[in-house]
Design an enzyme around this catalytic site. Structure first.
Site, PDB file in Angstrom:
ATOM      1  N   PRO A 119       0.789  -1.225   0.000  1.00 28.55           N
ATOM      2  CA  PRO A 119       0.000   0.000   0.000  1.00 28.55           C
ATOM      3  C   PRO A 119       0.823   1.278   0.000  1.00 28.55           C
ATOM      4  CG  PRO A 119      -0.157  -1.140   2.113  1.00 28.55           C
ATOM      5  CD  PRO A 119       0.502  -2.078   1.157  1.00 28.55           C
ATOM      6  N   ASN A 120       0.323   2.232  -0.749  1.00 26.46           N
ATOM      7  CA  ASN A 120       0.855   3.598  -0.839  1.00 26.46           C
ATOM      8  C   ASN A 120       2.156   3.707  -1.629  1.00 26.46           C
ATOM      9  OD1 ASN A 120      -1.259   4.809   0.756  1.00 26.46           O
ATOM     10  ND2 ASN A 120      -0.360   3.724   2.487  1.00 26.46           N
ATOM     11  N   ARG A 137       7.631   0.572  13.364  1.00 23.25           N
ATOM     12  CA  ARG A 137       8.174   0.108  12.080  1.00 23.25           C
ATOM     13  C   ARG A 137       9.284  -0.927  12.260  1.00 23.25           C
ATOM     14  NH1 ARG A 137       5.729   3.599   8.235  1.00 23.25           N
ATOM     15  NH2 ARG A 137       5.296   5.603   9.196  1.00 23.25           N
ATOM     16  N   ARG A 181       4.273  11.063  -2.289  1.00 29.12           N
ATOM     17  CA  ARG A 181       4.214  10.699  -0.881  1.00 29.12           C
ATOM     18  C   ARG A 181       5.524  11.036  -0.149  1.00 29.12           C
ATOM     19  NH1 ARG A 181       4.676   4.398   1.083  1.00 29.12           N
ATOM     20  NH2 ARG A 181       4.147   4.876   3.234  1.00 29.12           N
ATOM     21  N   ASN A 240       8.164  -5.546  -0.882  1.00 31.52           N
ATOM     22  CA  ASN A 240       8.076  -4.414   0.033  1.00 31.52           C
ATOM     23  C   ASN A 240       6.602  -4.323   0.421  1.00 31.52           C
ATOM     24  OD1 ASN A 240       7.873  -2.050   1.411  1.00 31.52           O
ATOM     25  ND2 ASN A 240       9.000  -0.802  -0.074  1.00 31.52           N
ATOM     26  N   HIS A 290      12.865  -2.386   1.927  1.00 28.67           N
ATOM     27  CA  HIS A 290      12.244  -1.122   2.334  1.00 28.67           C
ATOM     28  C   HIS A 290      13.074   0.026   1.797  1.00 28.67           C
ATOM     29  CE1 HIS A 290       9.441  -3.216   4.854  1.00 28.67           C
ATOM     30  NE2 HIS A 290      10.458  -3.957   5.257  1.00 28.67           N
ATOM     31  N   ILE A 291      12.403   1.003   1.227  1.00 27.83           N
ATOM     32  CA  ILE A 291      13.092   2.160   0.654  1.00 27.83           C
ATOM     33  C   ILE A 291      13.762   2.954   1.773  1.00 27.83           C
ATOM     34  CG2 ILE A 291      12.710   4.355  -0.551  1.00 27.83           C
ATOM     35  CD1 ILE A 291      10.308   2.846  -1.986  1.00 27.83           C
ATOM     36  N   SER A 292      13.026   3.152   2.856  1.00 27.99           N
ATOM     37  CA  SER A 292      13.551   3.930   3.986  1.00 27.99           C
ATOM     38  C   SER A 292      14.235   2.999   4.993  1.00 27.99           C
ATOM     39  CB  SER A 292      12.406   4.692   4.674  1.00 27.99           C
ATOM     40  OG  SER A 292      11.511   3.776   5.282  1.00 27.99           O
ATOM     41  N   ALA A 297       3.133  -0.713   4.730  1.00 26.65           N
ATOM     42  CA  ALA A 297       2.680  -0.758   6.129  1.00 26.65           C
ATOM     43  C   ALA A 297       2.260  -2.162   6.570  1.00 26.65           C
ATOM     44  CB  ALA A 297       1.526   0.219   6.322  1.00 26.65           C
ATOM     45  N   TYR A 314      10.869   9.161   0.973  1.00 28.90           N
ATOM     46  CA  TYR A 314      10.847   8.149  -0.088  1.00 28.90           C
ATOM     47  C   TYR A 314      11.411   8.647  -1.426  1.00 28.90           C
ATOM     48  CZ  TYR A 314       7.871   5.802   3.297  1.00 28.90           C
ATOM     49  OH  TYR A 314       7.397   5.212   4.444  1.00 28.90           O
ATOM     50  N   GLU A 369      13.049  -9.220   1.454  1.00 26.85           N
ATOM     51  CA  GLU A 369      12.270  -8.061   1.927  1.00 26.85           C
ATOM     52  C   GLU A 369      13.042  -6.773   1.646  1.00 26.85           C
ATOM     53  OE1 GLU A 369      11.830  -8.244   6.171  1.00 26.85           O
ATOM     54  OE2 GLU A 369      10.734  -6.339   6.287  1.00 26.85           O
ATOM     55  N   ARG A 418      13.301   4.658  12.318  1.00 26.40           N
ATOM     56  CA  ARG A 418      12.095   5.490  12.339  1.00 26.40           C
ATOM     57  C   ARG A 418      11.262   5.181  13.598  1.00 26.40           C
ATOM     58  NH1 ARG A 418       9.379   5.133   6.590  1.00 26.40           N
ATOM     59  NH2 ARG A 418       8.145   6.826   7.505  1.00 26.40           N
ATOM     60  N   HIS A 454       4.321  -4.403   9.018  1.00 28.66           N
ATOM     61  CA  HIS A 454       4.262  -4.310  10.471  1.00 28.66           C
ATOM     62  C   HIS A 454       2.988  -4.914  11.062  1.00 28.66           C
ATOM     63  CE1 HIS A 454       7.373  -1.599   9.217  1.00 28.66           C
ATOM     64  NE2 HIS A 454       6.499  -0.759   8.683  1.00 28.66           N
ATOM     65  N   ASP A 457       2.029 -15.715   6.153  1.00 34.21           N
ATOM     66  CA  ASP A 457       1.524 -17.085   5.940  1.00 34.21           C
ATOM     67  C   ASP A 457       1.456 -17.439   4.457  1.00 34.21           C
ATOM     68  OD1 ASP A 457       1.328 -17.577   8.620  1.00 34.21           O
ATOM     69  OD2 ASP A 457      -0.852 -17.357   8.741  1.00 34.21           O
TER      70      ASP A 457
HETATM   71  C1  DQA Z   1       8.244   1.183   3.683  1.00 41.08           C
HETATM   72  C2  DQA Z   1       8.330   1.443   5.191  1.00 41.08           C
HETATM   73  C3  DQA Z   1       6.995   1.173   5.855  1.00 41.08           C
HETATM   74  O1  DQA Z   1       7.093   1.397   7.248  1.00 41.08           O
HETATM   75  C4  DQA Z   1       5.939   2.090   5.286  1.00 41.08           C
HETATM   76  O2  DQA Z   1       4.688   1.820   5.871  1.00 41.08           O
HETATM   77  C5  DQA Z   1       5.881   2.034   3.816  1.00 41.08           C
HETATM   78  C6  DQA Z   1       7.119   1.976   3.054  1.00 41.08           C
HETATM   79  C7  DQA Z   1       9.543   1.544   2.964  1.00 41.08           C
HETATM   80  O3  DQA Z   1       9.680   1.151   1.813  1.00 41.08           O
HETATM   81  O4  DQA Z   1      10.418   2.212   3.530  1.00 41.08           O
HETATM   82  O5  DQA Z   1       4.807   2.114   3.218  1.00 41.08           O
HETATM   83  O6  DQA Z   1       8.012  -0.200   3.483  1.00 41.08           O
END
Ligand code: DQA
Length: 140
Positions: A9-10, A110, A17, A73, A99-101, A76, A22, A97, A106, A79, A86
């Site tokens: 998501p997002n 997270r 965003r 990735n 994550h961009i950040s 959210a 990001y 896995e 943080r 978490h 599963d």
């Molecule tokens: C994220 C980090 C997550 O905590 C956040 O909810 C995201 C992006 C990242 O790529 O850094 O949506 O997965």
């Protein structure tokens, strides 16, 4: 080598965003980067993005017998989602896995990642390059 790249998501809002976290590049920029990298590594990459947990679970299930690796990735859902963990366990496809950040530096919430209980590798805080490093994990 067929790799499925899943973004949760997002992540379709990249570029708009929270650019300070990001970056200013868009989701389409990310897809282009992944596709260009795939060409140089003899990888067939498919990119999938959804804002819906169940759609991500469906996509992981459909990957069974089709893909050799998953780069994920979960946004959210990282978490919160036992269902995505599963699903990965159900198909048994090796996964990395991303994550961009730098999620660990943080907010406290997270720091918990359900998918990390399954994934073979975790790459955080490297921006879009993290996805390329994750793809290379499967070829090197
Ligand atoms: C994220 C980090 C997550 O905590 C956040 O909810 C995201 C992006 C990242 O790529 O850094 O949506 O997965």
């Amino acid at each position: 080598m067929k790799i499925l790249v899943i973004n949760g998501p997002n992540l379709n809002m990249l570029g708009i965003r929270e650019p300070a976290i990001y970056g200013k590049s868009t989701y389409q920029d990310l897809v282009n980067l992944i596709e260009e990298h795939a060409k140089t590594k003899d990888i067939k990459a498919e990119c999938f993005q959804s804002n819906h947990e169940g759609c991500i679970v469906d996509k992981i299930q459909e990957a069974y017998g089709v893909f050799d690796g998953i780069v994920i990735n979960p946004g959210a859902y990282t978490h919160t989602s036992v269902a995505i963990l599963d699903a990965l366990k159900s198909v048994g496809i090796p996964a990395v896995e991303v994550h961009i950040s730098d999620v660990d530096s943080r907010e406290e919430f997270r720091k918990l990642s359900y998918v990390s209980l399954y994934c073979k590798k975790r790459i955080t805080g490297k921006g879009f390059d993290g996805y390329l490093e994750a793809m290379d994990f499967f070829t090197e």
